[in-house]
Write a protein that holds these residues in place. Structure first.
Motif, PDB file in Angstrom:
ATOM      1  N   LEU A  19       0.863  -1.181   0.000  1.00  0.00           N
ATOM      2  CA  LEU A  19       0.000   0.000   0.000  1.00  0.00           C
ATOM      3  C   LEU A  19       0.904   1.237   0.000  1.00  0.00           C
ATOM      4  O   LEU A  19       1.365   1.685   1.040  1.00  0.00           O
ATOM      5  N   GLY A  20       1.180   1.753  -1.193  1.00  0.00           N
ATOM      6  CA  GLY A  20       2.062   2.912  -1.326  1.00  0.00           C
ATOM      7  C   GLY A  20       3.525   2.552  -1.309  1.00  0.00           C
ATOM      8  O   GLY A  20       4.285   2.998  -2.165  1.00  0.00           O
ATOM      9  N   TRP A  21       3.959   1.730  -0.371  1.00  0.00           N
ATOM     10  CA  TRP A  21       5.359   1.367  -0.212  1.00  0.00           C
ATOM     11  C   TRP A  21       5.776   0.294  -1.227  1.00  0.00           C
ATOM     12  O   TRP A  21       4.977  -0.547  -1.621  1.00  0.00           O
ATOM     13  N   MET A  22       7.071   0.316  -1.601  1.00  0.00           N
ATOM     14  CA  MET A  22       7.679  -0.749  -2.386  1.00  0.00           C
ATOM     15  C   MET A  22       8.240  -1.797  -1.416  1.00  0.00           C
ATOM     16  O   MET A  22       8.796  -1.441  -0.368  1.00  0.00           O
ATOM     17  N   LEU A  23       8.118  -3.056  -1.765  1.00  0.00           N
ATOM     18  CA  LEU A  23       8.582  -4.158  -0.926  1.00  0.00           C
ATOM     19  C   LEU A  23       9.644  -4.940  -1.684  1.00  0.00           C
ATOM     20  O   LEU A  23       9.389  -5.431  -2.777  1.00  0.00           O
ATOM     21  N   GLU A  24      10.824  -5.038  -1.083  1.00  0.00           N
ATOM     22  CA  GLU A  24      11.960  -5.678  -1.763  1.00  0.00           C
ATOM     23  C   GLU A  24      12.612  -6.701  -0.843  1.00  0.00           C
ATOM     24  O   GLU A  24      12.957  -6.382   0.303  1.00  0.00           O
ATOM     25  N   GLN A  25      12.792  -7.909  -1.359  1.00  0.00           N
ATOM     26  CA  GLN A  25      13.480  -8.943  -0.590  1.00  0.00           C
ATOM     27  C   GLN A  25      14.982  -8.789  -0.781  1.00  0.00           C
ATOM     28  O   GLN A  25      15.474  -8.772  -1.904  1.00  0.00           O
ATOM     29  N   THR A  26      15.732  -8.687   0.334  1.00  0.00           N
ATOM     30  CA  THR A  26      17.174  -8.493   0.263  1.00  0.00           C
ATOM     31  C   THR A  26      17.895  -9.828   0.335  1.00  0.00           C
ATOM     32  O   THR A  26      17.306 -10.866   0.637  1.00  0.00           O
ATOM     33  N   ASP A  27      19.201  -9.772   0.081  1.00  0.00           N
ATOM     34  CA  ASP A  27      20.013 -10.993   0.139  1.00  0.00           C
ATOM     35  C   ASP A  27      20.023 -11.605   1.528  1.00  0.00           C
ATOM     36  O   ASP A  27      20.207 -12.807   1.684  1.00  0.00           O
ATOM     37  N   ALA A  28      19.846 -10.762   2.547  1.00  0.00           N
ATOM     38  CA  ALA A  28      19.845 -11.257   3.927  1.00  0.00           C
ATOM     39  C   ALA A  28      18.463 -11.721   4.364  1.00  0.00           C
ATOM     40  O   ALA A  28      18.211 -11.918   5.548  1.00  0.00           O
ATOM     41  N   ASP A  29      17.560 -11.885   3.392  1.00  0.00           N
ATOM     42  CA  ASP A  29      16.211 -12.379   3.654  1.00  0.00           C
ATOM     43  C   ASP A  29      15.399 -11.411   4.507  1.00  0.00           C
ATOM     44  O   ASP A  29      14.523 -11.810   5.266  1.00  0.00           O
ATOM     45  N   HIS A  30      15.709 -10.128   4.402  1.00  0.00           N
ATOM     46  CA  HIS A  30      14.888  -9.084   4.986  1.00  0.00           C
ATOM     47  C   HIS A  30      13.883  -8.607   3.951  1.00  0.00           C
ATOM     48  O   HIS A  30      14.119  -8.696   2.744  1.00  0.00           O
TER      49      HIS A  30
END
Length: 529
Positions: free
Chosen positions: A472-483
Motif C-alpha cells: 500500500l504505497g510502499w515498495m517491498l523488496e526482498q534483500t540478500d539477507a532475507d529481509h
C-alpha cells in the motif's frame, strides 16, 4: 532545461542463450520492427531479425545489442517466442508482412511488427545513438538522440544523462546524409542540423532560445561524452540511520535540524497511510469505487487500485502541461481541472504503471470523503500524532518557508520550489529530518503493534519489477539477507529523498537532499554498513 525526471519503462536487457535459427521458416525471414506505445506519448522500438543464421530480438532505441530468441514456435500462422533472462514473451499472428500480437515484459502491451522494405533497410545505416554537448549559460549538458528505423520512418527518443532524464519522445524525426531534424513537444523544443564532411550534424537546439548543438553518431572510435554524477552533500543534505534504538544523524553544509526539504513522491506513503487509517475507521474500504466519491470518474476504479498504481490511470493527466509553468508544473492544476480530466478519462489496462495522477486523485478522494482538505487531514491523522511539528503540504496558496533549503537541479543550477493544488497527494509534503525520523519510528511502532494495519500496508499486492512488489504505497523488496525492505524514494526539480526500513523494525535509513539526484545507492550503502 528538463525540470523533472521522466520515468519510462526501462527494459533490463541481459545476454540470453542462443536459439537455433533453423526453427524460423523462410516466410518469416527479414528485419521486423514495431513500436510499443507507453504512457505520456513515450514510444519504444522493438525489432526482430529472422534469417537462416539467426533469430534475435533488438531494442534499437536503447542500443545495438541483440538477444537470441528461445522457445520459438511457428504453427498455423501463429508465432511465439521468449527471452527468459529478460522476462520477455511474445505471441502473435503472422499476416503477410506484419505480425500482430502482445509483447510481455512485466506488463503486456500490444505490438505489431512490420517487415522492413528494401527502402527501410537502406535507412538502417542511420540508426543509432547520436551524442553532443549543449552549452546552456555556461553549463555543459550532454544530449543523446536514440534513433531507430521503423517501417516508412523513424522512432526516436532523447536522453539527458546529466539530468537523469531518459526516453523523452522525439517527433517529426528525419535523418539522411544531408540533415537531421526533430522536435520534442514535451520540452517545446526543436532541432535542425546539417551534416558536414566528417559526418557530424552541425545544428541548433531551440527551446525558448537557440543553442548550438553538434551531434555525432556514437561508435567505438567516437564515444558519447561522459557525465559526472551529482554527489550527495554538495549543496547540503541530511541523513539518518536508525539501528535498533540508536539514531545516527548527519547534516551536510550549513543544514541542521531546522532545514526543510521537499520529499517528493515519499509523500505517497503518507497518502497510503491515510487510506489504511480510513479503512480501519470504517470511512472507506479498499474496494470503494472512486466514482462514489467523484461522480463522473471512470467506473470500476477502486481505492486499492489507485494506491497500488493498477487503476489504469496514466502517469499524469493529459492536460497537465498545457498551461503549466515548466518551473512549477503542478501548481496550477486545481480541483476543477482534475474533476474535468476524470470525467473525460479513458482508462488504460489495469496493470502496474506508476501514476502521480492516481495518487493526486486518491489524496483528494480521501479528503472529500471526510469533508476536509488534504492538508487538514494530514495534520490531524499524521503530522500531529507522529510529532511532525515542522511538516506541511506545499499548496499553491502557501508561502515558501524561509527554512526550506535552496533547491538545485541535477546540474547544480539553482531552481525554484514546487507547489501543488489538486495533485498534492503525489508529492507535496515538506519536512525536516527530525520530522522524518519521527515518521519512520512512528510507522514502525504502529506496524509492530497493529497487525491489521501491518496486513493492510505491507501485504504484497502486485509484482512490478524483478526486484520488488507493491504494497500500500510502499515498495517491498526482498534483500540478500532475507529481509523485507520497505521503501520509497522521491524527487522534485531541486530535491531528492529516500526512506527505507526493514519490515522487522531492525533498521531504517532516511536521506534528504536539496539537489535532484539519485540517492537510492547512497541509502542502500548506509543500510549495508
Amino acid at each position: 532545461m528538463i525540470q523533472a525526471k521522466w520515468l519510462v519503462l526501462v527494459w533490463a536487457l541481459l545476454v540470453a542463450p542462443f536459439s537455433f535459427a533453423s526453427e524460423v521458416p523462410a516466410k518469416l525471414h527479414g528485419e521486423w520492427r514495431g513500436t510499443l506505445d507507453l504512457p505520456q506519448g513515450m514510444r519504444l522500438t522493438i525489432g526482430l531479425s529472422l534469417t537462416e543464421e539467426r533469430a534475435e530480438l533488438q531494442s534499437p532505441n536503447q542500443g545495438p545489442q541483440t538477444y537470441p530468441l528461445q522457445e520459438l514456435k511457428f504453427a498455423d500462422e501463429q508465432l511465439s517466442f521468449a527471452v527468459p533472462d529478460l522476462g520477455v514473451k511474445f505471441a502473435g499472428a503472422y499476416q503477410q508482412d506484419q505480425i500482430v500480437g502482445d509483447f510481455e515484459q512485466g506488463a503486456k502491451l500490444p505490438l505489431t511488427l512490420h517487415r522492413l522494405t528494401a527502402a527501410d533497410s537502406e535507412r538502417l545505416a542511420f540508426e543509432g545513438k547520436y551524442a553532443g554537448v549543449l552549452n546552456a549559460s555556461g553549463t555543459e549538458l550532454p544530449l543523446h538522440f536514440n534513433i531507430a528505423v521503423v517501417k516508412d520512418g523513424f522512432v526516436a527518443t532523447l536522453d539527458s544523462p546529466a539530468q537523469e532524464s531518459y526516453g523523452i519522445p522525439l517527433q517529426e524525426v528525419h535523418i539522411d546524409g544531408q540533415k537531421l531534424t526533430a522536435s520534442a513537444p514535451m520540452l517545446k523544443a526543436t532541432y535542425k542540423g546539417e551534416r558536414n564532411d566528417e559526418g557530424v550534424y552541425e545544428g541548433v537546439w531551440f527551446q525558448g532560445m537557440a543553442f548550438a548543438l553538434n551531434l555525432s553518431k556514437v561508435t567505438a572510435e567516437r564515444p558519447a561524452p561522459q557525465v559526472k554524477a551529482a554527489e550527495f552533500g554538495t549543496f547540503g543534505g541530511a541523513t539518518a540511520h536508525l539501528l535498533c534504538d540508536k539514531v545516527s544523524i548527519e547534516y551536510a553544509g550549513d543544514h541542521d535540524e531546522q532545514t526543510l526539504y521537499e520529499i517528493g513522491s515519499v509523500s505517497k506513503t503518507f497518502v497510503a497511510y491515510l487510506l489504511a487509517d480510513a479503512v480501519q475507521r470504517g470511512v472507506l474500504e479498499l474496494e470503494t469505487e472512486l466514482s462514489s466519491v467523484f461522480p463522473g470518474a471512470p467506473e470500476g476504479v477502486t481505492m486499492l487500485e489507485l494506491v497500488t498504481h493498477t487503476s489504469g490511470l496514466p502517469r499524469l493527466p493529459a492536460d497537465l502541461f498545457a498551461n503549466a509553468n515548466q518551473h512549477d508544473p503542478y501548481r496550477h492544476y486545481d480541483l476543477a481541472m482534475l474533476t474535468a480530466a476524470l470525467n473525460e478519462q479513458t482508462l488504460g489496462k489495469k496493470q502496474h504503471s506508476y501514476s502521480n495522477y492516481a495518487f493526486g486523485v486518491l489524496g483528494e478522494a480521501l479528503a472529500k470523503a471526510q469533508d476536509m482538505s488534504l492538508e487538514s487531514l494530514l495534520q490531524e491523522r499524521i503530522f500531529e500524532p507522529f510529532g511532525m511539528t515542522s511538516s506541511y503540504l506545499a499548496t499553491a496558496d502557501r508561502e515558501v518557508s524561509p527554512r526550506l533549503a535552496t533547491p538545485y537541479n541535477s546540474l547544480g543550477q539553482q531552481v525554484g520550489p514546487w507547489r501543488f493544488s489538486a495533485l498534492a497527494g503525489a508529492g507535496a509534503v515538506v519536512a525536516s529530518l527530525p520530522d522524518m525520523v519521527n515518521y519512520v519510528q512512528g510507522m514502525q511502532a504502529r506496524l509492530a503493534e497493529d497487525s491489521q494495519l501491518r496486513e493492510l500496508m505491507l501485504t504484497p499486492r502486485v509484482d512490478f519489477a524483478a526486484c520488488c512488489e507493491q504494497g500500500l504505497g510502499w515498495m517491498l523488496e526482498q534483500t540478500d539477507a532475507d529481509h523485507t525492505l520497505v521503501w520509497h524514494n522521491g524527487r522534485t526539480a531541486g530535491f531528492a529523498s529516500y526512506v527505507g526500513f526493514y519490515a522487522d523494525g531492525s533498521e531504517a535509513v532516511i536521506l534528504l537532499s536539496n539537489q535532484a539526484m539519485d540517492v537510492n545507492s547512497q541509502a542502500k550503502r548506509l543500510l549495508s554498513e
